[in-house]
Design a protein around this motif. Structure first.
Motif, PDB file in Angstrom:
ATOM      1  N   PRO A 165      -3.085   6.164  -1.356  1.00 23.09           N
ATOM      2  CA  PRO A 165      -3.232   4.754  -1.742  1.00 23.09           C
ATOM      3  C   PRO A 165      -4.166   4.515  -2.920  1.00 23.09           C
ATOM      4  CG  PRO A 165      -4.302   5.218   0.379  1.00 23.09           C
ATOM      5  CD  PRO A 165      -3.474   6.413   0.030  1.00 23.09           C
ATOM      6  N   GLU A 189      -2.465   4.058   9.691  1.00 26.19           N
ATOM      7  CA  GLU A 189      -2.878   4.515   8.365  1.00 26.19           C
ATOM      8  C   GLU A 189      -3.512   5.912   8.420  1.00 26.19           C
ATOM      9  OE1 GLU A 189      -4.872   1.341   5.941  1.00 26.19           O
ATOM     10  OE2 GLU A 189      -5.061   0.393   7.905  1.00 26.19           O
ATOM     11  N   ASN A 249       0.798  -1.224   0.000  1.00 29.90           N
ATOM     12  CA  ASN A 249       0.000   0.000   0.000  1.00 29.90           C
ATOM     13  C   ASN A 249       0.832   1.277   0.000  1.00 29.90           C
ATOM     14  OD1 ASN A 249      -3.057  -0.819   0.585  1.00 29.90           O
ATOM     15  ND2 ASN A 249      -1.756  -2.190   1.752  1.00 29.90           N
ATOM     16  N   THR A 250       2.146   1.151   0.160  1.00 32.59           N
ATOM     17  CA  THR A 250       2.975   2.355   0.309  1.00 32.59           C
ATOM     18  C   THR A 250       4.182   2.397  -0.621  1.00 32.59           C
ATOM     19  OG1 THR A 250       4.345   1.328   2.039  1.00 32.59           O
ATOM     20  CG2 THR A 250       2.373   2.533   2.764  1.00 32.59           C
ATOM     21  N   GLN A 295      -2.169   5.180  -5.898  1.00 35.18           N
ATOM     22  CA  GLN A 295      -0.893   4.463  -5.907  1.00 35.18           C
ATOM     23  C   GLN A 295       0.287   5.428  -6.031  1.00 35.18           C
ATOM     24  OE1 GLN A 295      -1.060   1.258  -8.822  1.00 35.18           O
ATOM     25  NE2 GLN A 295      -2.093  -0.035  -7.328  1.00 35.18           N
TER      26      GLN A 295
END
Length: 210
Positions: free
Chosen positions: A196, A163, A68-69, A199
């Motif tokens: 996220p 998050e 996700n990162t 992206q």
């Protein structure tokens, strides 16, 4: 090793090419020379295996977070291969007997967003207060970029992912260390920005030992 019986060539002794002849009272024996290159390759292989084992031990629990990162700019290989390659080349230190992770060189996110700048922290027991300069007027920075935090507890080998802690424009935020962790334990932290859904992410910034 082999034994020569009824040798028609007479007495043989010494080295010939890649073999050695040795005469004893029991007869003449032949053996191959040690393969020096093979020994070197074996040492190199063990070194690489030790590096990979250390990197994979650290990265395996992080795979969901990094999914996700971590967004490489060039997708010419699977993302996790890109991550492993970076860690193998830049995030290991030899301790004489093996390797350990260099926390200050770890990347917990990757991308082209502007990194968190002038980050400062204050910790009071389990509470950690962060401040930073948003720099929203600078290139590759958006006011609503989301700040995330990753905290690592080495003794338990556990990661805590906070998050979307705050937007870039907020300039400050507070989070809590998990209650199940001892407040006197060793912690390491990283922060970064990410988007996220799009992206996108920044390089992470190492906060040091919390």
């Amino acid at each position: 090793m082999a034994r020569i019986i009824n040798n028609p060539l007479g007495d043989l002794s010494g080295k010939a090419g890649s073999v050695v002849f040795k005469k004893t009272k029991y007869g003449t024996y032949i053996s191959s020379l040690p393969n020096v290159n093979s020994q070197k390759s074996s040492t190199l292989q063990k070194k690489q295996q030790s590096k990979m084992k250390t990197v994979m031990h650290f990265l395996t629990p992080l795979q969901w977070i990094l999914k996700n990162t971590y967004f490489p700019l060039q997708q010419n290989s699977p993302t996790f291969n890109h991550i492993k390659s970076y860690y193998l080349r830049h995030a290991l230190t030899s301790n004489g007997e093996g390797y350990h992770i260099t926390y200050s060189q770890c990347l917990l996110s990757y991308g082209d967003l502007r990194i968190p700048e002038q980050v400062e922290l204050q910790r009071e027991e389990s509470q950690v207060h962060l401040t930073w300069q948003p720099q929203v007027e600078q290139a590759m920075a958006k006011a609503d970029d989301q700040l995330f935090v990753v905290v690592y507890q080495p003794d338990l080998h556990q990661f805590y992912f906070v998050e979307q802690l705050a937007e870039r424009q907020a300039g400050q935020a507070t989070f809590a260390i998990p209650e199940v962790w001892s407040p006197t334990a060793e912690f390491h932290g990283w922060v970064g920005y990410y988007r996220p859904q799009e992206q996108q992410a920044s390089l992470s910034v190492y906060l040091g030992e919390l």
